[in-house]
Design an enzyme around this catalytic site. Structure first.
Site, PDB file in Angstrom:
ATOM      1  CB  SER A 163      -0.883   0.045   1.248  1.00 15.72           C
ATOM      2  OG  SER A 163      -1.487  -1.186   1.461  1.00 15.72           O
ATOM      3  CD  GLU A 247      -1.789  -5.850  10.065  1.00 18.33           C
ATOM      4  OE1 GLU A 247      -0.644  -6.316  10.130  1.00 18.33           O
ATOM      5  OE2 GLU A 247      -2.508  -5.934   9.074  1.00 18.33           O
TER       6      GLU A 247
END
Lengths: 415, 351
Positions: A163, A247
């Site tokens: 990303s 995360e």
């Protein structure tokens, strides 16, 4: 067992609310998701505002420029920001949620000095080079080679799902420094790769929703200084696991708040267009509201536990949240489409900001049960790490089991 | 905010679990297979209630939990009650526990648990099935006010009825063999009005919360039993729990139980907060939270009972394995204190 803010938390919430109220009207409209330079400028500006107000690196230790906030304060921050409609972390995601916490935990003083303040200010954008075309759920099977050449590693391989690669300054890169046929969890090394190094080619991967969020990254003889290695050579798997714990713990928290509000919007729309009269639709909306309320309670349970454990790293309980939230989120988007009827066939998004556009969200949420550990991986984590069920047989474990059975005295039991 | 159960709450749950552990309960592995009359109507049992267990739990104070200390109770809240009822669900404790605990703040003379109180919500019309009738000293009935339409909120009241005055026939074969059922033959009921619509709503809401807690206990204990079996049962040369197909069933069971528990605990805390404020300002939010908890806990109990039976294979379907008791109770309780559709409608009104 209670859910109320302490006086200090109440103060934190009120100050934050007042600040958001003052600062959000000063922001421009978000740029098109396809204009990467504008996105970087927009997200960096927001990060700089957070930094000036003392909200950057909220849960990072104060000695590294963070605020040293408690997990509960972090939760309040995410809740209030979402309720106020504040921008998302955007292109700063990897720096703030992955690379930053990992550098704080594992990097050398020089590396921290170099990167941590810049990430906090929004001056430095990071991307992630973990997954590979042949190493997805089985990340440890990664094959990108790093060969030592003097004081450099020479790296060759392919990375995927990178990303924000278009605008990133650095990449957290997992490479194989050990032998290709060695134990797969060993011989992995964690490197900081400057994105302006020669030999990096990006190939954008367009998602089903039409966004160019991800890239495939081709690395050909990329020379990375040995000084950019974080931790010891071959210790990269353990270091990457630190990142994953962060995360799963915080990744989707503000999305629960978003989803609960979206549900109220869907209910309002259903009342307006008559679909509310269908008791099945109405009850499906209610059932999802119950699910999101329970997920929010589960977040609070997880945060309370993290607040009172020594390392503040979220435990495996966050897998339950990830599993149920990602599925509920997909139900939400399907339900929205059903209530909209044929209207759901038309994108209504002339500025290409995508954000919140129901047709786009429905396609984006396809990835929710895949990214950050698929639902199948989460179920395996729950089964093995929480419930203690025996591991799935694999080629490596079959070989180990075969040699154990042939050893004298080793008797195969139930497992 | 600290949403962890307190040490006191965990200790209370532990004390209840210790008492339950000293008594037989249906579905316990290794127990003698009970007959069709149910496991607890033998020596010392009346109306499906294990009287010795009832007495021990009463001594512990579980019925007067929410009664003030001046009136002989423990002066605790819903947050404590749900811990007790999760333990009752884990052990599949059988009897009018929920109704007696609900009635105690209303009828403080019952806080000791010396008398057993039943509760029936007859507002939605026939069939009129009563549980544990022979074990009851008092029956509370939530009934529509004379001349009002059925099931309109705000038009119900609470009656106190003498069980021996009722004309009711025993149901020969209740699906849940541990809970005797009677079919009421006579309406309207005569009794003393002891509560208005607000009291009736509060009773049913709190009953839904305690039932949800009980269902969470069923969902949690069945997860543990299925996991233990999946570790021990070998097929194709390895424990069946090593296969993803089985492991993932277990993971889903765990996720359902954990999510339901979080919902139950949140609802309990919100109801307590509402009571502490005494202004009812948060009542709609708390009521929605209770409905969410009941919905998710019913689902978790029923789905986990089915999954536990599936994981146990053919033996799971047998009478002697005992898993059927949990499924039958989960079914029965999901029809008590509001069905899924009713709670969904309640939630949707607040959206």
């Amino acid at each position: 067992m209670q859910l109320r803010d302490t006086p200090a938390q109440q103060r934190f919430r009120e100050e934050l609310r007042a600040w958001l109220e003052a600062v959000l009207p000063t922001l421009d409209r978000p740029p098109s998701q396809d204009d990467w330079q504008a996105r970087r400028a927009y997200d960096s500006h927001w990060q700089a505002l957070l930094y000036q107000a003392g909200y950057a690196g909220l849960n990072w230790p104060a000695e590294y420029g963070g605020r040293g906030a408690t997990p509960t304060e972090h939760l309040i921050f995410l809740e209030e920001s979402e309720l106020a409609g504040a921008p998302y972390v955007g292109v700063n995601f990897v720096g703030l949620l992955h690379a930053g916490p990992t550098l704080i935990a594992e990097a050398s003083p020089e590396q921290r000095e170099r990167h941590i303040p810049a990430i906090l200010r929004g001056d430095e954008i990071w991307c992630q080079g973990f997954s590979e075309p042949d190493a997805g759920s089985d990340l440890a099977a990664l094959r990108t080679r790093a060969v030592r050449d003097g004081d450099h590693y020479v790296v060759t391989g392919r990375k995927i799902w990178t990303s924000h690669a278009e605008v990133a300054d650095f990449c957290e890169l997992l490479v194989r420094t050990g032998p290709a046929d060695g134990p797969k969890h060993q011989g992995i090394t964690w490197l900081i790769m400057p994105m302006d190094t020669a030999g990096i080619t990006l190939r954008p991967l367009m998602t089903a929703g039409g966004s160019t969020e991800f890239s495939e990254m081709i690395l050909e003889d990329v020379r990375i200084p040995v000084a950019n290695r974080v931790g010891a050579e071959g210790d990269g798997w353990r270091i990457a696991m630190v990142t994953f714990a962060f995360e799963r713990g915080t990744g989707f928290v503000s999305e629960v708040v978003w989803a609960r509000r979206r549900l109220v919007e869907i209910a309002a729309l259903a009342r307006e267009n008559g679909t509310w009269e269908d008791s099945e639709t109405r009850r499906r909306i209610a059932r999802l509201a119950a699910e999101f309320d329970a997920l929010w309670a589960l977040v609070k349970r997880n945060v309370s536990q993290a607040e009172h454990c020594a390392d503040g790293i979220p435990g495996p309980g966050s897998s339950v949240f990830k599993l149920r939230f990602s599925e509920a989120r997909q139900h939400l988007d399907d339900l929205h489409a059903e209530v909209r009827g044929r209207e759901s066939l038309a994108f209504d998004d002339e500025h290409h900001t995508y954000d919140g556009e129901p047709g786009y969200e429905r396609l984006r949420s396809l990835a929710y049960t895949i990214a950050a550990g698929t639902s199948q991986i989460q179920r395996t984590i729950i089964g093995e790490r929480i419930l203690g069920l025996p591991k799935e047989p694999t080629a490596a474990r079959n070989a180990a089991a075969a040699s154990a059975v042939s050893a004298p005295g080793a008797k195969g039991g139930g497992r | 905010m600290d949403f962890r159960p307190t040490q006191d709450q965990l200790a209370l749950a532990g004390a209840v679990r210790d008492v339950l552990g000293k008594h037989r309960s249906p579905g316990t592995p290794g127990e003698e297979a009970p007959g069709e009359d149910g496991p607890q109507t033998g020596a010392g049992g009346v109306g499906g209630v294990d009287v010795a267990l009832w007495r021990d739990l009463a001594e512990l104070g579980v019925f007067g939990l929410r009664v003030s200390e001046e009136e002989g109770g423990l002066g605790l809240g819903h947050a404590e009650s749900v811990h007790v009822f999760e333990e009752l669900g884990r052990a599949l404790a059988t009897g009018p526990y929920t109704a007696t605990a609900l009635a105690a703040p209303l009828l403080p003379e019952h806080a000791s648990g010396r008398h057993r109180v039943g509760l029936s919500d007859l507002t939605s019309g026939a069939p009129y099935l009563l549980e544990h009738l022979d074990a009851l000293d008092t029956l509370l009935v939530v009934e529509v006010v004379d001349g009002e339409a059925h099931a309109v909120p705000g038009h119900s009241q609470v009656l106190r009825v003498e069980p021996i005055e009722l004309r009711a026939e025993a149901v020969p074969h209740p699906v849940d063999p541990c809970v005797p059922l009677h079919r009421l033959r006579q309406k309207p009921l005569r009794g003393e009005i002891i509560g208005d619509a607000a009291t009736a709503d509060a009773l049913l809401r709190e009953g839904a919360l305690l039932t949800a807690a009980y269902q969470t206990g069923i969902a949690a204990t069945l997860t543990e039993r299925a996991v233990a079996y999946a570790k021990q049962r070998a097929q194709f040369g390895r424990a069946i729990g090593s296969f993803q197909a089985v492991k993932h069933l277990c993971a889903d069971m765990f996720a359902r139980a954990e999510l339901a528990r979080a919902a139950v605990h949140a609802a309990a805390v919100l109801l307590d907060d509402d009571r502490a404020d005494r202004d009812g300002a948060d009542l709609p939010a708390a009521a929605s939270a209770v409905s969410a908890a009941k919905l998710l806990a019913d689902e978790a109990a029923v789905a986990n009972a089915r999954a536990a039976i599936q994981i146990h294979g053919g033996m799971g379907c047998t009478w002697e394995m005992g898993l059927h008791y949990f499924l039958k109770r989960a079914w029965a309780l999901s029809l008590a204190y509001g069905r899924a559709a009713e709670h969904a409608d309640l939630i949707s009104e607040a959206l």
